[in-house]
Design an enzyme around this catalytic site. Sequence first.
Site, PDB file in Angstrom:
ATOM      1  N   SER A  38      49.393 114.200  -0.226  1.00 59.61           N
ATOM      2  CA  SER A  38      48.202 114.222   0.619  1.00 59.61           C
ATOM      3  C   SER A  38      48.610 114.053   2.074  1.00 59.61           C
ATOM      4  O   SER A  38      49.222 113.042   2.434  1.00 59.61           O
ATOM      5  CB  SER A  38      47.246 113.089   0.222  1.00 59.61           C
ATOM      6  N   LYS A  63      52.807 103.712 -20.327  1.00 56.54           N
ATOM      7  CA  LYS A  63      53.235 102.942 -21.497  1.00 56.54           C
ATOM      8  C   LYS A  63      53.568 103.836 -22.699  1.00 56.54           C
ATOM      9  O   LYS A  63      54.350 103.436 -23.574  1.00 56.54           O
ATOM     10  CB  LYS A  63      52.149 101.945 -21.905  1.00 56.54           C
ATOM     11  N   SER A  88      46.454  93.646 -25.712  1.00 58.83           N
ATOM     12  CA  SER A  88      45.118  94.243 -25.707  1.00 58.83           C
ATOM     13  C   SER A  88      45.045  95.378 -24.704  1.00 58.83           C
ATOM     14  O   SER A  88      43.999  95.977 -24.493  1.00 58.83           O
ATOM     15  CB  SER A  88      44.073  93.178 -25.347  1.00 58.83           C
ATOM     16  N   ASN A  90      47.276  98.666 -22.356  1.00 54.31           N
ATOM     17  CA  ASN A  90      47.716 100.041 -22.528  1.00 54.31           C
ATOM     18  C   ASN A  90      48.835 100.172 -23.560  1.00 54.31           C
ATOM     19  O   ASN A  90      48.933 101.186 -24.244  1.00 54.31           O
ATOM     20  CB  ASN A  90      48.186 100.610 -21.185  1.00 54.31           C
ATOM     21  N   ASP A 182      63.665 109.135  -1.123  1.00 51.83           N
ATOM     22  CA  ASP A 182      64.680 108.116  -0.838  1.00 51.83           C
ATOM     23  C   ASP A 182      64.239 106.726  -1.292  1.00 51.83           C
ATOM     24  O   ASP A 182      65.010 105.771  -1.225  1.00 51.83           O
ATOM     25  CB  ASP A 182      65.032 108.092   0.654  1.00 51.83           C
ATOM     26  N   GLY A 192      59.227  96.175 -17.601  1.00 53.13           N
ATOM     27  CA  GLY A 192      59.760  97.309 -18.360  1.00 53.13           C
ATOM     28  C   GLY A 192      59.813  98.593 -17.549  1.00 53.13           C
ATOM     29  O   GLY A 192      60.829  99.296 -17.549  1.00 53.13           O
ATOM     30  N   ASP A 220      55.010  86.264  -9.633  1.00 49.51           N
ATOM     31  CA  ASP A 220      56.174  85.627 -10.263  1.00 49.51           C
ATOM     32  C   ASP A 220      57.465  86.392 -10.019  1.00 49.51           C
ATOM     33  O   ASP A 220      58.539  85.796  -9.919  1.00 49.51           O
ATOM     34  CB  ASP A 220      55.940  85.457 -11.762  1.00 49.51           C
ATOM     35  N   SER A 318      50.550 104.113 -12.128  1.00 48.08           N
ATOM     36  CA  SER A 318      51.007 103.813 -13.487  1.00 48.08           C
ATOM     37  C   SER A 318      49.961 104.001 -14.573  1.00 48.08           C
ATOM     38  O   SER A 318      50.308 104.196 -15.736  1.00 48.08           O
ATOM     39  CB  SER A 318      51.546 102.381 -13.546  1.00 48.08           C
ATOM     40  N   ASN A 321      43.270 103.629 -16.802  1.00 46.60           N
ATOM     41  CA  ASN A 321      42.269 103.117 -17.757  1.00 46.60           C
ATOM     42  C   ASN A 321      41.435 102.036 -17.086  1.00 46.60           C
ATOM     43  O   ASN A 321      41.790 100.873 -17.075  1.00 46.60           O
ATOM     44  CB  ASN A 321      42.962 102.582 -19.010  1.00 46.60           C
TER      45      ASN A 321
END
Length: 333
Positions: A38, A63, A88, A90, A182, A192, A220, A318, A321
């Site tokens: 864009s 996932k 509970s 994805n 880059d 993950g 964290d 990512s 939903n």
Amino acid sequence: MEMNNHISTEKYAADISSIREAQVRIKPFIHITPVLTSESLNTMSGRKLFFKCESFQKVGAFKFRGACNAVFSLDDDQAAKGVATHSSGNHAAALSLAAKLRGIPAYVIVPKNAPKCKIENVKRYGGQVILSEPSMQSRESTAAKVLEATGATLVPSSNHGRVISGHGTIVLEILEQAPQIDTIIVPISGGGLTSGVAVAAKAINPCIRVLAAEPRGANDAALSKAAGEIVRLPETNTIADGLRAFLGNLTWPIVRDLVDDVIVVEDEEIVEAMKLCFGILKVTTEPSGAIGLAAVLSDSFQKNPRWKDCRNIAIVLSGGNMDLGVVWDSFRS
């Protein structure tokens, strides 16, 4: 040409070979998701942005790559007993669909307080829902009973070598679709996705910067990087419900060694990024999915001299939903 002189991935749960094997294994089942650009967002960010739309992946999230690789890596005897997870989100839907495609059972332990739409999602994809109490202790003990009764293989949402390798295939696609990048920015939770992306990117070109983005209310990963060890928060509080998990013993070493920085953003910045994705890209993202754009537009990125040379940036959207009620509420704010 692959360059691996500076980075050794032998000690990690995934490497470039396992990621390339995953690409071959899951190719018949996944979507090769598009990369969108864009000019408006380029102007806003002062960079060239390349949006990898995993919101268009099967089950609406990245996932499915890791779950698919884990399920199709099992030998026939293992597979016949099925797979299990406690989630509970994805990953639960992704594992259910991957198992359905292989024709094996998926046992999904879901906390009783999970949104009804997510439970229905799992059922729609063929997963067998087993309810637990909301606590992690209950989820884990329920999962242990299911594993004992069925002999199923546990497939965690992040902390699993095959899952990490499956997620790394995103980079192999991005580098074909936008070879000039880059920098890659990814959301981070259990690590993950970030781990797979970091291993693949650094193996192919160690000069690619890998930046993780996370919300202030679940920071964290940033605290762990600063401390040099895994930090677990007593509680998390963020609109980005997909980013509340903590790093594991397989994802942490990769994040520690290969991720260049963690950018922390506020929930308000995430909501603004969601609006931009919807209004300009015409892509619906869940809060976790929009956080990469929030990061690149944030002062902590824009004003940091370390990142002034990040000119061509891939942002992984990512997942998409989204509870539409939350979307409408965010537009009213």
